[in-house]
Design a protein around this motif. Structure first.
Motif, PDB file in Angstrom:
ATOM      1  N   TYR A  10       0.837  -1.203   0.000  1.00 56.62           N
ATOM      2  CA  TYR A  10       0.000   0.000   0.000  1.00 56.62           C
ATOM      3  C   TYR A  10       0.876   1.258   0.000  1.00 56.62           C
ATOM      4  CZ  TYR A  10      -3.966   3.030   1.242  1.00 56.62           C
ATOM      5  OH  TYR A  10      -4.936   4.002   1.234  1.00 56.62           O
ATOM      6  N   GLN A  11       1.888   1.265   0.860  1.00 54.64           N
ATOM      7  CA  GLN A  11       2.792   2.417   0.935  1.00 54.64           C
ATOM      8  C   GLN A  11       3.603   2.572  -0.353  1.00 54.64           C
ATOM      9  OE1 GLN A  11       5.062   1.587   4.456  1.00 54.64           O
ATOM     10  NE2 GLN A  11       3.331   1.913   5.829  1.00 54.64           N
ATOM     11  N   ALA A  12       4.000   1.442  -0.922  1.00 58.43           N
ATOM     12  CA  ALA A  12       4.742   1.499  -2.185  1.00 58.43           C
ATOM     13  C   ALA A  12       3.900   2.137  -3.280  1.00 58.43           C
ATOM     14  CB  ALA A  12       5.163   0.089  -2.604  1.00 58.43           C
ATOM     15  N   MET A  13       2.630   1.763  -3.336  1.00 58.33           N
ATOM     16  CA  MET A  13       1.757   2.304  -4.370  1.00 58.33           C
ATOM     17  C   MET A  13       1.490   3.786  -4.145  1.00 58.33           C
ATOM     18  SD  MET A  13       0.541   1.439  -7.186  1.00 58.33           S
ATOM     19  CE  MET A  13      -0.649   1.939  -8.427  1.00 58.33           C
ATOM     20  N   GLU A  14       1.394   4.197  -2.889  1.00 54.77           N
ATOM     21  CA  GLU A  14       1.268   5.635  -2.592  1.00 54.77           C
ATOM     22  C   GLU A  14       2.458   6.395  -3.173  1.00 54.77           C
ATOM     23  OE1 GLU A  14      -1.240   6.398   1.472  1.00 54.77           O
ATOM     24  OE2 GLU A  14       0.830   5.705   1.719  1.00 54.77           O
ATOM     25  N   HIS A  15       3.654   5.855  -2.952  1.00 56.07           N
ATOM     26  CA  HIS A  15       4.870   6.490  -3.480  1.00 56.07           C
ATOM     27  C   HIS A  15       4.846   6.512  -5.001  1.00 56.07           C
ATOM     28  CE1 HIS A  15       9.051   7.072  -4.625  1.00 56.07           C
ATOM     29  NE2 HIS A  15       9.022   5.887  -5.216  1.00 56.07           N
ATOM     30  N   LEU A  16       4.515   5.384  -5.621  1.00 56.16           N
ATOM     31  CA  LEU A  16       4.546   5.286  -7.082  1.00 56.16           C
ATOM     32  C   LEU A  16       3.535   6.228  -7.725  1.00 56.16           C
ATOM     33  CD1 LEU A  16       4.893   1.395  -7.387  1.00 56.16           C
ATOM     34  CD2 LEU A  16       6.675   3.106  -7.851  1.00 56.16           C
ATOM     35  N   LEU A  17       2.388   6.390  -7.100  1.00 58.37           N
ATOM     36  CA  LEU A  17       1.362   7.275  -7.653  1.00 58.37           C
ATOM     37  C   LEU A  17       1.716   8.754  -7.473  1.00 58.37           C
ATOM     38  CD1 LEU A  17      -1.925   5.436  -6.592  1.00 58.37           C
ATOM     39  CD2 LEU A  17      -0.936   5.622  -8.889  1.00 58.37           C
ATOM     40  N   SER A  18       2.631   9.038  -6.559  1.00 64.58           N
ATOM     41  CA  SER A  18       3.043  10.432  -6.338  1.00 64.58           C
ATOM     42  C   SER A  18       4.058  10.903  -7.367  1.00 64.58           C
ATOM     43  CB  SER A  18       3.639  10.583  -4.940  1.00 64.58           C
ATOM     44  OG  SER A  18       4.928   9.959  -4.862  1.00 64.58           O
ATOM     45  N   LEU A  19       4.581   9.994  -8.187  1.00 69.82           N
ATOM     46  CA  LEU A  19       5.598  10.342  -9.172  1.00 69.82           C
ATOM     47  C   LEU A  19       4.974  11.084 -10.353  1.00 69.82           C
ATOM     48  CD1 LEU A  19       7.556   6.943  -9.218  1.00 69.82           C
ATOM     49  CD2 LEU A  19       8.191   9.048  -8.020  1.00 69.82           C
ATOM     50  N   PRO A  20       5.746  11.939 -11.023  1.00 73.20           N
ATOM     51  CA  PRO A  20       5.228  12.663 -12.194  1.00 73.20           C
ATOM     52  C   PRO A  20       4.686  11.716 -13.270  1.00 73.20           C
ATOM     53  CG  PRO A  20       7.319  13.600 -11.485  1.00 73.20           C
ATOM     54  CD  PRO A  20       7.125  12.348 -10.687  1.00 73.20           C
ATOM     55  N   GLU A  21       5.365  10.580 -13.432  1.00 72.63           N
ATOM     56  CA  GLU A  21       4.912   9.563 -14.394  1.00 72.63           C
ATOM     57  C   GLU A  21       4.857   8.206 -13.681  1.00 72.63           C
ATOM     58  OE1 GLU A  21       5.654   8.414 -19.057  1.00 72.63           O
ATOM     59  OE2 GLU A  21       7.408   8.841 -17.815  1.00 72.63           O
ATOM     60  N   PRO A  22       3.705   7.857 -13.105  1.00 71.13           N
ATOM     61  CA  PRO A  22       3.590   6.593 -12.366  1.00 71.13           C
ATOM     62  C   PRO A  22       3.755   5.395 -13.297  1.00 71.13           C
ATOM     63  CG  PRO A  22       1.783   8.084 -11.836  1.00 71.13           C
ATOM     64  CD  PRO A  22       2.473   8.657 -13.041  1.00 71.13           C
ATOM     65  N   LYS A  35      -4.720   0.081  -2.914  1.00 73.33           N
ATOM     66  CA  LYS A  35      -4.490   1.507  -3.173  1.00 73.33           C
ATOM     67  C   LYS A  35      -4.960   1.889  -4.579  1.00 73.33           C
ATOM     68  CE  LYS A  35      -3.093   5.655  -2.412  1.00 73.33           C
ATOM     69  NZ  LYS A  35      -3.845   6.548  -1.483  1.00 73.33           N
ATOM     70  N   ALA A  36      -4.712   1.018  -5.541  1.00 70.27           N
ATOM     71  CA  ALA A  36      -5.153   1.286  -6.906  1.00 70.27           C
ATOM     72  C   ALA A  36      -6.674   1.400  -6.973  1.00 70.27           C
ATOM     73  CB  ALA A  36      -4.652   0.194  -7.843  1.00 70.27           C
ATOM     74  N   ALA A  37      -7.357   0.503  -6.271  1.00 72.71           N
ATOM     75  CA  ALA A  37      -8.826   0.525  -6.257  1.00 72.71           C
ATOM     76  C   ALA A  37      -9.345   1.814  -5.629  1.00 72.71           C
ATOM     77  CB  ALA A  37      -9.351  -0.693  -5.504  1.00 72.71           C
ATOM     78  N   GLU A  38      -8.704   2.259  -4.560  1.00 77.03           N
ATOM     79  CA  GLU A  38      -9.121   3.501  -3.906  1.00 77.03           C
ATOM     80  C   GLU A  38      -8.984   4.702  -4.831  1.00 77.03           C
ATOM     81  OE1 GLU A  38      -6.841   3.835  -0.357  1.00 77.03           O
ATOM     82  OE2 GLU A  38      -7.802   2.136   0.651  1.00 77.03           O
ATOM     83  N   GLN A  39      -8.021   4.640  -5.724  1.00 76.93           N
ATOM     84  CA  GLN A  39      -7.771   5.750  -6.652  1.00 76.93           C
ATOM     85  C   GLN A  39      -8.543   5.591  -7.957  1.00 76.93           C
ATOM     86  OE1 GLN A  39      -6.141   7.567  -3.958  1.00 76.93           O
ATOM     87  NE2 GLN A  39      -5.668   8.582  -5.898  1.00 76.93           N
ATOM     88  N   GLY A  40      -9.357   4.542  -8.046  1.00 72.33           N
ATOM     89  CA  GLY A  40     -10.141   4.328  -9.250  1.00 72.33           C
ATOM     90  C   GLY A  40      -9.335   3.851 -10.442  1.00 72.33           C
ATOM     91  N   ILE A  41      -8.180   3.234 -10.183  1.00 72.83           N
ATOM     92  CA  ILE A  41      -7.312   2.730 -11.253  1.00 72.83           C
ATOM     93  C   ILE A  41      -7.760   1.321 -11.624  1.00 72.83           C
ATOM     94  CG2 ILE A  41      -4.946   2.076 -11.853  1.00 72.83           C
ATOM     95  CD1 ILE A  41      -4.022   4.247  -9.861  1.00 72.83           C
ATOM     96  N   ASP A  42      -8.002   1.110 -12.889  1.00 76.17           N
ATOM     97  CA  ASP A  42      -8.470  -0.191 -13.365  1.00 76.17           C
ATOM     98  C   ASP A  42      -7.310  -1.186 -13.464  1.00 76.17           C
ATOM     99  OD1 ASP A  42     -10.450  -2.031 -14.689  1.00 76.17           O
ATOM    100  OD2 ASP A  42      -8.984  -1.835 -16.307  1.00 76.17           O
ATOM    101  N   VAL A  43      -7.504  -2.334 -12.822  1.00 75.15           N
ATOM    102  CA  VAL A  43      -6.560  -3.451 -12.918  1.00 75.15           C
ATOM    103  C   VAL A  43      -7.292  -4.584 -13.650  1.00 75.15           C
ATOM    104  CG1 VAL A  43      -5.207  -5.144 -11.624  1.00 75.15           C
ATOM    105  CG2 VAL A  43      -5.425  -2.817 -10.733  1.00 75.15           C
ATOM    106  N   PRO A  44      -6.832  -5.004 -14.808  1.00 76.33           N
ATOM    107  CA  PRO A  44      -5.494  -4.807 -15.387  1.00 76.33           C
ATOM    108  C   PRO A  44      -5.409  -3.752 -16.486  1.00 76.33           C
ATOM    109  CG  PRO A  44      -6.558  -6.595 -16.511  1.00 76.33           C
ATOM    110  CD  PRO A  44      -7.561  -6.079 -15.504  1.00 76.33           C
ATOM    111  N   GLY A  45      -6.523  -3.055 -16.774  1.00 83.27           N
ATOM    112  CA  GLY A  45      -6.529  -2.128 -17.905  1.00 83.27           C
ATOM    113  C   GLY A  45      -5.484  -1.043 -17.809  1.00 83.27           C
ATOM    114  N   GLN A  46      -5.476  -0.335 -16.676  1.00 81.82           N
ATOM    115  CA  GLN A  46      -4.515   0.761 -16.487  1.00 81.82           C
ATOM    116  C   GLN A  46      -3.269   0.338 -15.714  1.00 81.82           C
ATOM    117  OE1 GLN A  46      -7.877   3.162 -14.726  1.00 81.82           O
ATOM    118  NE2 GLN A  46      -6.823   4.834 -15.797  1.00 81.82           N
ATOM    119  N   LEU A  47      -3.372  -0.732 -14.977  1.00 80.96           N
ATOM    120  CA  LEU A  47      -2.238  -1.188 -14.157  1.00 80.96           C
ATOM    121  C   LEU A  47      -2.159  -2.712 -14.178  1.00 80.96           C
ATOM    122  CD1 LEU A  47      -0.009  -0.247 -12.029  1.00 80.96           C
ATOM    123  CD2 LEU A  47      -1.677  -0.993 -10.300  1.00 80.96           C
TER     124      LEU A  47
END
Length: 331
Positions: free
Chosen positions: A222-234, A252-264
Protein backbone atom coordinates in the motif's frame (compact mmCIF):
# COMPACT_ATOMS: atom_id res chain seq x y z
CA UNK A 1 1.28 -52.56 38.52
CA UNK A 2 3.59 -49.61 39.29
CA UNK A 3 5.99 -50.19 36.41
CA UNK A 4 8.33 -47.19 36.20
CA UNK A 5 11.72 -48.37 34.93
CA UNK A 6 13.43 -50.64 32.43
CA UNK A 7 14.39 -52.83 35.37
CA UNK A 8 10.70 -53.32 36.23
CA UNK A 9 10.08 -54.59 32.69
CA UNK A 10 13.14 -56.84 32.94
CA UNK A 11 11.84 -58.36 36.20
CA UNK A 12 8.47 -59.16 34.61
CA UNK A 13 10.00 -60.72 31.50
CA UNK A 14 12.80 -62.44 33.37
CA UNK A 15 15.75 -60.91 31.55
CA UNK A 16 18.38 -58.24 32.11
CA UNK A 17 17.77 -54.51 31.86
CA UNK A 18 20.33 -54.44 29.04
CA UNK A 19 18.20 -56.84 27.02
CA UNK A 20 15.16 -54.60 27.52
CA UNK A 21 17.21 -51.58 26.43
CA UNK A 22 18.30 -53.37 23.24
CA UNK A 23 14.68 -54.24 22.47
CA UNK A 24 13.50 -50.67 23.01
CA UNK A 25 16.24 -49.20 20.82
CA UNK A 26 15.91 -51.93 18.18
CA UNK A 27 19.52 -53.03 18.58
CA UNK A 28 21.01 -56.45 17.76
CA UNK A 29 21.98 -59.07 20.34
CA UNK A 30 18.48 -60.20 21.26
CA UNK A 31 16.37 -62.99 19.77
CA UNK A 32 13.06 -62.29 18.10
CA UNK A 33 10.89 -64.05 20.68
CA UNK A 34 12.42 -62.16 23.61
CA UNK A 35 12.05 -58.85 21.77
CA UNK A 36 8.41 -59.65 21.02
CA UNK A 37 7.73 -60.57 24.66
CA UNK A 38 9.36 -57.36 25.97
CA UNK A 39 7.36 -55.15 23.61
CA UNK A 40 4.17 -57.04 24.52
CA UNK A 41 4.74 -56.51 28.26
CA UNK A 42 5.50 -52.82 27.68
CA UNK A 43 2.22 -52.47 25.84
CA UNK A 44 0.25 -54.36 28.49
CA UNK A 45 1.51 -52.25 31.38
CA UNK A 46 1.51 -48.96 29.42
CA UNK A 47 5.23 -48.38 29.87
CA UNK A 48 6.81 -45.60 27.82
CA UNK A 49 10.61 -45.18 27.69
CA UNK A 50 12.16 -42.02 29.09
CA UNK A 51 12.86 -39.91 26.01
CA UNK A 52 15.65 -37.94 27.69
CA UNK A 53 17.43 -41.08 28.81
CA UNK A 54 17.08 -42.57 25.35
CA UNK A 55 18.52 -39.49 23.69
CA UNK A 56 21.49 -39.50 26.04
CA UNK A 57 22.15 -43.14 25.26
CA UNK A 58 21.74 -42.84 21.50
CA UNK A 59 23.15 -39.30 21.15
CA UNK A 60 19.98 -38.47 19.18
CA UNK A 61 16.85 -36.59 20.20
CA UNK A 62 14.88 -37.35 17.02
CA UNK A 63 13.99 -33.67 16.98
CA UNK A 64 14.51 -31.25 14.09
CA UNK A 65 14.37 -27.50 14.66
CA UNK A 66 12.38 -25.63 12.03
CA UNK A 67 13.34 -21.96 12.31
CA UNK A 68 11.33 -19.57 10.13
CA UNK A 69 10.52 -15.85 10.23
CA UNK A 70 6.71 -16.07 10.36
CA UNK A 71 4.50 -19.17 10.56
CA UNK A 72 1.46 -17.11 9.58
CA UNK A 73 2.96 -16.43 6.14
CA UNK A 74 1.35 -18.80 3.62
CA UNK A 75 4.53 -20.12 1.99
CA UNK A 76 6.30 -20.78 5.29
CA UNK A 77 3.20 -22.43 6.74
CA UNK A 78 2.96 -24.80 3.77
CA UNK A 79 6.66 -25.67 3.99
CA UNK A 80 6.34 -26.32 7.74
CA UNK A 81 3.30 -28.57 7.39
CA UNK A 82 4.86 -30.66 4.62
CA UNK A 83 8.20 -30.97 6.40
CA UNK A 84 6.51 -31.93 9.67
CA UNK A 85 4.49 -34.68 7.97
CA UNK A 86 7.55 -36.10 6.25
CA UNK A 87 9.64 -36.04 9.44
CA UNK A 88 6.88 -37.55 11.56
CA UNK A 89 6.66 -40.50 9.17
CA UNK A 90 10.32 -41.14 9.99
CA UNK A 91 9.70 -40.84 13.76
CA UNK A 92 11.13 -37.35 14.09
CA UNK A 93 9.37 -34.38 15.67
CA UNK A 94 9.68 -30.68 14.85
CA UNK A 95 10.59 -27.92 17.26
CA UNK A 96 9.07 -24.82 15.64
CA UNK A 97 10.71 -21.42 16.18
CA UNK A 98 9.68 -18.03 14.76
CA UNK A 99 12.30 -15.31 14.31
CA UNK A 100 9.92 -12.45 13.39
CA UNK A 101 12.38 -11.31 10.67
CA UNK A 102 14.87 -10.29 13.39
CA UNK A 103 18.51 -11.46 12.97
CA UNK A 104 19.18 -11.25 16.73
CA UNK A 105 16.13 -13.39 17.56
CA UNK A 106 17.28 -15.80 14.85
CA UNK A 107 20.69 -16.07 16.55
CA UNK A 108 19.04 -16.74 19.92
CA UNK A 109 16.73 -19.39 18.44
CA UNK A 110 19.72 -21.12 16.85
CA UNK A 111 21.50 -21.16 20.22
CA UNK A 112 18.31 -22.54 21.81
CA UNK A 113 18.21 -25.33 19.21
CA UNK A 114 21.83 -26.17 19.98
CA UNK A 115 21.09 -26.30 23.72
CA UNK A 116 18.20 -28.68 23.06
CA UNK A 117 20.58 -31.00 21.19
CA UNK A 118 18.41 -31.18 18.07
CA UNK A 119 19.56 -33.59 15.38
CA UNK A 120 19.19 -31.06 12.59
CA UNK A 121 18.00 -27.59 11.65
CA UNK A 122 15.82 -26.45 8.75
CA UNK A 123 16.23 -22.70 8.54
CA UNK A 124 14.76 -19.87 6.49
CA UNK A 125 17.43 -17.31 7.43
CA UNK A 126 17.01 -13.57 7.74
CA UNK A 127 20.66 -12.92 8.58
CA UNK A 128 23.45 -12.90 5.97
CA UNK A 129 25.94 -14.36 8.49
CA UNK A 130 26.38 -17.77 6.90
CA UNK A 131 29.45 -18.52 9.03
CA UNK A 132 27.31 -18.71 12.17
CA UNK A 133 24.98 -21.27 10.58
CA UNK A 134 27.94 -23.48 9.70
CA UNK A 135 29.58 -23.10 13.11
CA UNK A 136 26.64 -24.58 15.03
CA UNK A 137 28.05 -28.04 14.34
CA UNK A 138 24.50 -29.26 13.70
CA UNK A 139 23.40 -30.46 10.24
CA UNK A 140 21.56 -27.50 8.69
CA UNK A 141 19.51 -27.01 5.53
CA UNK A 142 18.65 -23.49 4.40
CA UNK A 143 15.43 -22.85 2.49
CA UNK A 144 14.16 -19.93 0.37
CA UNK A 145 17.00 -17.53 1.10
CA UNK A 146 18.91 -16.75 -2.09
CA UNK A 147 22.35 -17.58 -0.65
CA UNK A 148 24.46 -19.87 -2.83
CA UNK A 149 27.54 -20.40 -0.66
CA UNK A 150 29.14 -23.44 0.95
CA UNK A 151 26.08 -24.63 2.87
CA UNK A 152 23.29 -27.08 2.04
CA UNK A 153 20.16 -25.42 0.70
CA UNK A 154 16.91 -25.72 -1.24
CA UNK A 155 15.75 -22.66 -3.13
CA UNK A 156 14.14 -21.49 -6.34
CA UNK A 157 15.69 -19.72 -9.32
CA UNK A 158 14.98 -16.21 -8.02
CA UNK A 159 16.73 -14.52 -10.93
CA UNK A 160 14.54 -16.48 -13.34
CA UNK A 161 11.44 -15.53 -11.34
CA UNK A 162 12.19 -11.83 -11.75
CA UNK A 163 12.82 -12.29 -15.46
CA UNK A 164 9.60 -14.29 -15.80
CA UNK A 165 7.54 -11.49 -14.23
CA UNK A 166 9.11 -8.82 -16.45
CA UNK A 167 8.70 -10.85 -19.63
CA UNK A 168 5.02 -11.45 -18.90
CA UNK A 169 4.27 -7.81 -18.15
CA UNK A 170 6.07 -6.64 -21.29
CA UNK A 171 4.25 -9.23 -23.40
CA UNK A 172 0.97 -7.86 -21.99
CA UNK A 173 1.84 -4.40 -23.33
CA UNK A 174 3.01 -2.65 -20.17
CA UNK A 175 6.05 -0.41 -20.52
CA UNK A 176 6.68 1.40 -17.21
CA UNK A 177 7.46 -1.44 -14.83
CA UNK A 178 7.97 -1.02 -11.08
CA UNK A 179 9.51 -3.45 -8.59
CA UNK A 180 8.21 -3.74 -5.01
CA UNK A 181 10.69 -5.82 -3.03
CA UNK A 182 10.67 -7.03 0.53
CA UNK A 183 13.69 -6.83 2.80
CA UNK A 184 17.04 -6.06 1.16
CA UNK A 185 18.07 -9.71 1.26
CA UNK A 186 19.83 -11.82 -1.32
CA UNK A 187 16.74 -13.44 -2.83
CA UNK A 188 15.16 -10.00 -3.43
CA UNK A 189 18.38 -8.76 -5.03
CA UNK A 190 18.34 -11.79 -7.34
CA UNK A 191 14.71 -11.21 -8.35
CA UNK A 192 15.46 -7.56 -9.07
CA UNK A 193 18.52 -8.54 -11.13
CA UNK A 194 16.45 -10.81 -13.37
CA UNK A 195 13.68 -8.22 -13.62
CA UNK A 196 16.07 -5.38 -14.47
CA UNK A 197 18.09 -7.41 -16.96
CA UNK A 198 14.95 -8.37 -18.88
CA UNK A 199 13.87 -4.73 -19.13
CA UNK A 200 17.29 -3.77 -20.47
CA UNK A 201 17.16 -6.57 -23.03
CA UNK A 202 13.80 -5.22 -24.24
CA UNK A 203 15.09 -1.66 -24.43
CA UNK A 204 13.08 -0.43 -21.44
CA UNK A 205 14.50 1.62 -18.54
CA UNK A 206 14.54 0.43 -14.91
CA UNK A 207 13.94 3.74 -13.18
CA UNK A 208 15.40 4.10 -9.71
CA UNK A 209 12.19 5.73 -8.44
CA UNK A 210 10.27 2.61 -9.51
CA UNK A 211 12.17 0.41 -7.03
CA UNK A 212 10.75 0.08 -3.52
CA UNK A 213 11.89 -1.95 -0.50
CA UNK A 214 10.14 -2.71 2.78
CA UNK A 215 8.84 -6.00 4.10
CA UNK A 216 6.42 -8.55 2.65
CA UNK A 217 3.22 -7.16 4.13
CA UNK A 218 0.04 -5.72 2.67
CA UNK A 219 0.92 -2.40 4.32
CA UNK A 220 4.23 -2.32 2.46
CA UNK A 221 2.48 -2.73 -0.87
CA UNK A 222 0.00 0.00 0.00
CA UNK A 223 2.79 2.42 0.94
CA UNK A 224 4.74 1.50 -2.18
CA UNK A 225 1.76 2.30 -4.37
CA UNK A 226 1.27 5.63 -2.59
CA UNK A 227 4.87 6.49 -3.48
CA UNK A 228 4.55 5.29 -7.08
CA UNK A 229 1.36 7.27 -7.65
CA UNK A 230 3.04 10.43 -6.34
CA UNK A 231 5.60 10.34 -9.17
CA UNK A 232 5.23 12.66 -12.19
CA UNK A 233 4.91 9.56 -14.39
CA UNK A 234 3.59 6.59 -12.37
CA UNK A 235 4.26 3.05 -13.59
CA UNK A 236 1.66 1.09 -15.53
CA UNK A 237 2.70 -2.26 -14.01
CA UNK A 238 4.05 -3.52 -10.69
CA UNK A 239 5.84 -6.74 -9.73
CA UNK A 240 5.74 -7.48 -5.99
CA UNK A 241 7.95 -9.94 -4.12
CA UNK A 242 4.96 -11.24 -2.17
CA UNK A 243 1.25 -11.69 -2.78
CA UNK A 244 0.56 -9.74 0.42
CA UNK A 245 2.34 -6.68 -0.95
CA UNK A 246 0.53 -7.10 -4.26
CA UNK A 247 -2.79 -6.98 -2.39
CA UNK A 248 -1.70 -3.70 -0.81
CA UNK A 249 -0.92 -2.30 -4.27
CA UNK A 250 -4.30 -3.55 -5.49
CA UNK A 251 -6.12 -1.88 -2.59
CA UNK A 252 -4.49 1.51 -3.17
CA UNK A 253 -5.15 1.29 -6.91
CA UNK A 254 -8.83 0.53 -6.26
CA UNK A 255 -9.12 3.50 -3.91
CA UNK A 256 -7.77 5.75 -6.65
CA UNK A 257 -10.14 4.33 -9.25
CA UNK A 258 -7.31 2.73 -11.25
CA UNK A 259 -8.47 -0.19 -13.37
CA UNK A 260 -6.56 -3.45 -12.92
CA UNK A 261 -5.49 -4.81 -15.39
CA UNK A 262 -6.53 -2.13 -17.91
CA UNK A 263 -4.52 0.76 -16.49
CA UNK A 264 -2.24 -1.19 -14.16
CA UNK A 265 -0.75 -4.65 -14.49
CA UNK A 266 0.02 -6.49 -11.26
CA UNK A 267 2.08 -9.61 -10.53
CA UNK A 268 2.59 -11.08 -7.06
CA UNK A 269 4.82 -13.79 -5.67
CA UNK A 270 4.19 -17.07 -3.76
CA UNK A 271 0.70 -18.03 -4.99
CA UNK A 272 -0.90 -17.71 -1.56
CA UNK A 273 -4.33 -19.30 -1.16
CA UNK A 274 -5.99 -15.88 -1.07
CA UNK A 275 -4.53 -14.91 -4.45
CA UNK A 276 -6.82 -17.32 -6.31
CA UNK A 277 -10.05 -16.00 -4.75
CA UNK A 278 -12.47 -14.76 -7.46
CA UNK A 279 -12.48 -11.23 -5.99
CA UNK A 280 -8.68 -11.04 -6.39
CA UNK A 281 -7.57 -13.56 -9.04
CA UNK A 282 -3.98 -12.37 -8.83
CA UNK A 283 -1.38 -13.18 -11.46
CA UNK A 284 1.57 -14.50 -9.48
CA UNK A 285 4.85 -16.42 -9.48
CA UNK A 286 4.39 -19.71 -7.61
CA UNK A 287 6.98 -21.41 -5.46
CA UNK A 288 6.59 -25.20 -5.00
CA UNK A 289 6.13 -24.94 -1.21
CA UNK A 290 5.14 -28.58 -0.66
CA UNK A 291 8.11 -29.78 -2.68
CA UNK A 292 10.48 -27.50 -0.75
CA UNK A 293 9.16 -28.82 2.58
CA UNK A 294 9.40 -32.45 1.58
CA UNK A 295 12.87 -32.14 0.07
CA UNK A 296 14.14 -30.17 3.08
CA UNK A 297 12.90 -32.91 5.41
CA UNK A 298 14.52 -35.66 3.36
CA UNK A 299 17.78 -33.74 3.10
CA UNK A 300 18.01 -33.05 6.84
CA UNK A 301 17.12 -36.68 7.63
CA UNK A 302 20.00 -37.89 5.45
CA UNK A 303 22.34 -35.50 7.23
CA UNK A 304 21.04 -36.30 10.73
CA UNK A 305 21.28 -40.05 10.20
CA UNK A 306 24.75 -39.55 8.80
CA UNK A 307 25.68 -37.71 12.02
CA UNK A 308 26.90 -34.46 10.55
CA UNK A 309 27.41 -32.22 7.55
CA UNK A 310 28.12 -33.98 4.23
CA UNK A 311 31.59 -33.62 2.74
CA UNK A 312 30.07 -31.50 -0.02
CA UNK A 313 27.03 -29.28 0.69
CA UNK A 314 23.81 -30.50 -0.89
CA UNK A 315 22.36 -27.87 -3.22
CA UNK A 316 19.01 -27.92 -4.96
CA UNK A 317 17.41 -25.22 -7.11
CA UNK A 318 13.76 -25.51 -8.17
CA UNK A 319 12.07 -23.57 -10.96
CA UNK A 320 9.17 -21.20 -10.26
CA UNK A 321 5.91 -21.13 -12.24
CA UNK A 322 4.02 -18.17 -13.67
CA UNK A 323 0.29 -18.40 -12.95
CA UNK A 324 -1.63 -15.98 -15.13
CA UNK A 325 -4.93 -14.71 -13.76
CA UNK A 326 -6.95 -11.49 -14.03
CA UNK A 327 -4.57 -8.77 -12.82
CA UNK A 328 -2.65 -8.67 -16.11
CA UNK A 329 -3.93 -8.20 -19.63
CA UNK A 330 -4.02 -11.10 -22.04
CA UNK A 331 -0.69 -11.18 -23.82
Amino acid sequence: MGVKTIQDIANIVGCSSGTVSRAINNRPGINAETRKRILQVMDEVGYRPNAIAQSLASQQTHTIALIIPDITESLQCSIALTADKELFEHKYNIMLCNTYWDPEIERQKLLFAMEKRVDGIILRPVSDNMDFFKETGIPTVLISHGYKGAVSYIDIENDAAGAMAAEHLIACGYRRLAFVGGFREELVRQRLAGFERTLQERGLPMREEYIWYGDYSLQNGYQAMEHLLSLPEPPDAVFCCSDNSALGVYQKAAEQGIDVPGQLGLVGFNNDQSSSLPQINLTTIAQPADQIGKLAAKMILDMAEGKGHPASPQKMLLYPELIVRSTTRHS
